[in-house]
Design a protein around this motif. Structure first.
Motif, mmCIF file in Angstrom:
data_model
loop_
_atom_site.group_PDB
_atom_site.id
_atom_site.type_symbol
_atom_site.label_atom_id
_atom_site.label_comp_id
_atom_site.label_asym_id
_atom_site.label_seq_id
_atom_site.Cartn_x
_atom_site.Cartn_y
_atom_site.Cartn_z
ATOM 1 N N ILE A 94 54.789 35.520 59.890
ATOM 2 C CA ILE A 94 53.338 35.547 60.077
ATOM 3 C C ILE A 94 52.738 36.392 58.952
ATOM 4 N N ALA A 95 51.668 35.885 58.392
ATOM 5 C CA ALA A 95 50.956 36.609 57.349
ATOM 6 C C ALA A 95 49.515 36.824 57.800
ATOM 7 N N HIS A 96 48.969 37.929 57.401
ATOM 8 C CA HIS A 96 47.538 38.185 57.575
ATOM 9 C C HIS A 96 47.007 38.545 56.202
ATOM 10 N N PHE A 97 46.024 37.787 55.741
ATOM 11 C CA PHE A 97 45.416 38.064 54.454
ATOM 12 C C PHE A 97 43.895 38.052 54.594
ATOM 13 N N LEU A 98 43.272 38.828 53.725
ATOM 14 C CA LEU A 98 41.822 39.007 53.728
ATOM 15 C C LEU A 98 41.205 38.183 52.600
ATOM 16 N N GLY B 204 41.351 28.258 43.611
ATOM 17 C CA GLY B 204 40.497 29.318 43.064
ATOM 18 C C GLY B 204 40.108 30.356 44.104
ATOM 19 N N VAL B 205 40.949 30.534 45.124
ATOM 20 C CA VAL B 205 40.663 31.487 46.197
ATOM 21 C C VAL B 205 41.500 32.741 45.973
ATOM 22 N N SER B 206 40.847 33.894 45.924
ATOM 23 C CA SER B 206 41.532 35.163 45.699
ATOM 24 C C SER B 206 41.843 35.860 47.021
ATOM 25 N N VAL B 207 42.986 36.514 47.050
ATOM 26 C CA VAL B 207 43.397 37.332 48.181
ATOM 27 C C VAL B 207 42.860 38.737 47.945
ATOM 28 N N GLU B 208 42.236 39.308 48.971
ATOM 29 C CA GLU B 208 41.645 40.646 48.843
ATOM 30 C C GLU B 208 42.495 41.741 49.474
#
Length: 130
Positions: free
Chosen positions: A42-46, A26-30
């Protein structure tokens, strides 16, 4: 908000596994993005809740390299040169920009070596453009 640096396998489905793990929790990516450089993905997500995102990813066996504060800055999209001017201002203040991407609200997300100093530069920038 927190930026997560995430190491992914460089193969089809790795990003899908990451998104599915977040979805199950239930975690959303911003905002964010993912890149392969020299065979390393490599990924960078907020995320609004960085620790919930970390727990979801690590629970799925996905390696989280770092959870870091970010600097959020809105640029005037119709004014050319905003990116250069802001990043020059950061450089002049000796703030090193390590990661840069946009969130889903068209805001610039910067992960810098000194978040406190970076926020001071961004705050001053915002006041000048208000």
């Amino acid at each position: 908000m927190k930026d997560l640096a995430i190491e992914l396998d460089d193969c089809p489905g790795a990003l899908a596994e990451m998104g599915e793990a977040l979805g199950r929790a239930g975690v959303s990516v911003e905002g964010g993005g993912a890149w392969v450089v020299h065979g390393r993905a490599i990924a960078h997500f907020l995320f609004t809740d960085g620790e919930a995102a970390r727990d979801a990813l690590e629970g799925a066996g996905i390696r989280v390299l770092a959870v870091r504060d970010e600097v959020v800055q809105r640029l005037r999209q119709a004014v050319p040169g905003q990116l250069g001017a802001l990043t020059r201002r950061m450089a002049d203040a000796q703030v090193n920009i390590e990661v840069l991407y946009s969130d889903h609200g068209n805001q610039l997300i910067l992960v810098v070596d000194d978040a406190v100093k970076g926020r001071m530069v961004a705050d001053t920038w915002s006041k000048e453009w208000a």
